[in-house]
Design a protein around this motif. Sequence first.
Motif, short mmCIF file in Angstrom:
data_model
loop_
_atom_site.label_atom_id
_atom_site.label_comp_id
_atom_site.label_asym_id
_atom_site.label_seq_id
_atom_site.Cartn_x
_atom_site.Cartn_y
_atom_site.Cartn_z
N LEU A 200 0.95 -1.47 0.26
CA LEU A 200 -0.02 0.02 0.14
C LEU A 200 0.74 1.13 -0.05
N ALA A 201 1.14 1.77 -1.44
CA ALA A 201 2.43 3.04 -1.17
C ALA A 201 1.28 3.99 -1.13
N SER A 202 0.82 4.66 0.59
CA SER A 202 0.33 6.22 0.67
C SER A 202 1.25 7.02 1.79
N CYS A 203 1.29 7.68 1.33
CA CYS A 203 1.74 8.68 2.26
C CYS A 203 0.76 8.98 3.65
N TRP A 204 0.09 9.30 2.45
CA TRP A 204 -1.62 9.25 3.70
C TRP A 204 -1.59 7.56 4.64
N LEU A 205 -1.61 6.71 4.39
CA LEU A 205 -1.58 6.00 5.11
C LEU A 205 0.05 5.66 5.97
#
Length: 353
Positions: A263-268
């Motif tokens: 899951l490539a996500s800065c938010w996560l």
Amino acid sequence: MASLALNETGLEDCGIDDSFKYNLYGVVYSIAFVLGLITNCASLFVFCCRMKIRNETTLFMTNLALSDLIFVFTLPFKIYYNVRRHWPFGDGLCKISGGAFITNIYGSMLFLTCISVDRFLAIVYPFRSRSIRTRRNAGIVCALIWLLILGGGMSVTFFSATNQAKTITTCFEGFSQKTWKTYLSKITIFIEVVGFLIPLLINLACSSMVLRTLRKPATLCQIGTNKKRVLRMIVVHLAIFIVCFVPYNSVLFVYAMVRTQALASCWLERLARTLYPVTLCVATLNCCFDPVVYYFTSESFKKSLTTGKCQNKLESTPRTEGPVSSKENIETEKVEANRVSSNGKEQVTETQF
């Protein structure tokens, strides 16, 4: 798990600052050390020196208290590290501290699950479970749990090494993305399934079946005034399990997915690294909350703690507070036989609560 901590820099492009965790850890670890040391030492003293009734649930509780106490003894090192942000104690203690956290978190979940299963058998199948609910079988289960959690702790502490950054030595942090992809993600998923997901489902299933049994008219008639206490036991048990362990393991799973770029996500990542310190602190406090389970689950523990005395006779708890002598067993069987209904169906009796 501390050794799978969300304390590394993570994705540099996200620019996440989670330095608030050091002060938070320092405060919570200090509280957990004081309260955990007092409550678990008192619990072990009651189990080993005050209680005259020895049974399977007492054995599970004793091992749970021992697991908590081992973790509590490592907290002063963690407190120093988070206050000074420097680890001067060497690589060995770094590994031991990380392993103690694994042992406590997942050991607590497994031992609480054993208590839940034992209560389920005592209430739903009070007669047929006699041959299963023995101290010998409980001892075997405890030994298997210790082998499992120590094995899992050792597999994780292999990566819990100190890292030198200029004049500062760190511990519990600094895992590379390659390490996460190659080893830690697989270890995390295994521990999550075996140490968290399966115990959670077992606890929920056992509690629901106990509640369903308590709703039967025949059961309500025989259980009498004990119904409220049994319900209180279930609520306290599930509350500690869900509040302490569900948020932590959920956030840890999300972070593992982020670190492996599944899951490539800065938010996560920002969400995980913000929530992780909070959920870890709540999970750490389980070592202070577990004595509440002892108090509501064991009538003998409650009497020994409040009065300093323990009754020799049967008490109004599940058969976990059951007889210890052959004479008492005979008397119990007579009472139970008189309480079985004419249609031959198995029912919960007063002697087993």
